[in-house]
Design a protein around this motif. Structure first.
Motif, short mmCIF file in Angstrom:
data_model
loop_
_atom_site.label_atom_id
_atom_site.label_comp_id
_atom_site.label_asym_id
_atom_site.label_seq_id
_atom_site.Cartn_x
_atom_site.Cartn_y
_atom_site.Cartn_z
N GLY A 183 0.02 3.43 -3.09
CA GLY A 183 -1.04 4.31 -2.60
C GLY A 183 -1.43 5.37 -3.61
N PRO A 184 -2.72 5.61 -3.78
CA PRO A 184 -3.14 6.59 -4.79
C PRO A 184 -2.81 8.03 -4.42
N SER A 185 -2.80 8.36 -3.14
CA SER A 185 -2.52 9.75 -2.77
C SER A 185 -1.37 9.80 -1.76
N LEU A 186 -0.90 11.00 -1.55
CA LEU A 186 0.19 11.22 -0.61
C LEU A 186 -0.22 10.86 0.81
N TYR A 187 -1.43 11.20 1.19
CA TYR A 187 -1.88 10.93 2.56
C TYR A 187 -2.08 9.43 2.80
N ASP A 188 -2.47 8.69 1.75
CA ASP A 188 -2.54 7.24 1.89
C ASP A 188 -1.16 6.66 2.16
N ARG A 189 -0.16 7.21 1.52
CA ARG A 189 1.21 6.73 1.73
C ARG A 189 1.72 7.07 3.12
N ARG A 230 0.83 -1.21 0.00
CA ARG A 230 0.00 0.00 0.00
C ARG A 230 0.86 1.26 0.00
N ARG A 251 1.77 20.04 4.68
CA ARG A 251 0.74 21.07 4.74
C ARG A 251 1.32 22.47 4.58
#
Length: 95
Positions: A23-29, A19, A79
């Motif tokens: 992961g599709p997005s940065l926050y998923d990673r 994963r 952020r």
């Protein structure tokens, strides 16, 4: 019983690594990286009990603290694009 838990944690760590890279997005990673750290803490604790060395729990606790602080620092960097103090202007632009 602890050996089965260690094997299950190792398999879960492999799945979390998949994963992490897919992961599709940065926050998923970032979430996958934090989850991998949590699994590592559990794995260190289980290995400590398997080897009869409960002092591994101290190492696991230290790693958990480093994992938590690291995750907060990474999320803050993504952020605000800075690790140090945030300029007041950046805070005013958000609000």
């Amino acid at each position: 019983m602890f050996a089965l838990a260690a094997i299950a944690l190792f398999i879960a760590m492999i799945l979390v690594l998949i994963r992490l890279f897919a992961g599709p997005s940065l926050y998923d990673r970032v979430l996958a990286l934090n989850s991998f750290g949590t699994h590592t803490v559990l794995f260190i604790g289980v290995l400590g009990f398997l080897n009869g060395r409960p002092d591994f729990l101290d190492i696991a606790l230290l790693y958990a603290l480093i994992n938590f602080v690291g995750t907060i620092a990474i999320l803050k960097f993504f952020r605000y694009r800075a690790i140090g103090d945030i300029p007041r202007k950046a805070l005013e632009d958000e609000g």
